[in-house]
Motif scaffolding. Structure first.
Motif, PDB file in Angstrom:
ATOM      1  N   THR A   1      63.727 -39.383   5.474  1.00 37.28           N
ATOM      2  CA  THR A   1      63.092 -38.920   4.245  1.00 37.28           C
ATOM      3  C   THR A   1      63.730 -39.646   3.073  1.00 37.28           C
TER       4      THR A   1
ATOM      5  N   SER B   1      61.521 -40.229  -3.917  1.00 37.99           N
ATOM      6  CA  SER B   1      60.980 -41.253  -4.807  1.00 37.99           C
ATOM      7  C   SER B   1      61.188 -40.843  -6.254  1.00 37.99           C
TER       8      SER B   1
ATOM      9  N   TYR C   1      56.288 -49.096   1.986  1.00 37.42           N
ATOM     10  CA  TYR C   1      55.583 -47.824   1.835  1.00 37.42           C
ATOM     11  C   TYR C   1      55.106 -47.724   0.391  1.00 37.42           C
TER      12      TYR C   1
ATOM     13  N   VAL D   1      53.887 -45.547  -2.644  1.00 38.22           N
ATOM     14  CA  VAL D   1      53.927 -44.171  -3.135  1.00 38.22           C
ATOM     15  C   VAL D   1      53.309 -44.131  -4.520  1.00 38.22           C
TER      16      VAL D   1
ATOM     17  N   TYR E   1      59.340 -38.030   0.476  1.00 40.37           N
ATOM     18  CA  TYR E   1      58.432 -38.639   1.444  1.00 40.37           C
ATOM     19  C   TYR E   1      59.116 -38.724   2.803  1.00 40.37           C
TER      20      TYR E   1
END
Length: 75
Positions: free
Chosen positions: A9, A12, A35, A37, A43
């Motif tokens: 995890t 952000s 990734y 976001v 996340y």
């Protein structure tokens, strides 16, 4: 300890893409994933298709100017 999928995890702090990179003890990049976001938040992410031998690895997660590093053990 991980098996074939690494779950982690990350919190952000903006809407910039996050880059996760798994590196072995010799500094060789084994896997890199981006990734996307769109907001602040926590996340959950996976890095899959790992064919690793037993040992110690380094996971770096970068987003903009921020970076976090984690030691990862494969049994």
């Amino acid at each position: 300890p991980i098996e074939e999928v690494l779950h982690f995890t990350y919190t952000s702090t903006g809407n910039a893409s996050m880059v996760a990179q798994l590196v072995d003890q010799q500094g060789k990049t084994l896997k890199q994933q981006v990734y996307h976001v769109s907001a602040d938040g926590i996340y959950s992410m996976d890095i899959s298709d790992l064919s690793l031998t037993s040992g110690l690895y380094l996971l770096s997660v970068r987003q903009g100017a921020h970076a976090q590093f984690f030691r990862v053990i494969k049994n």
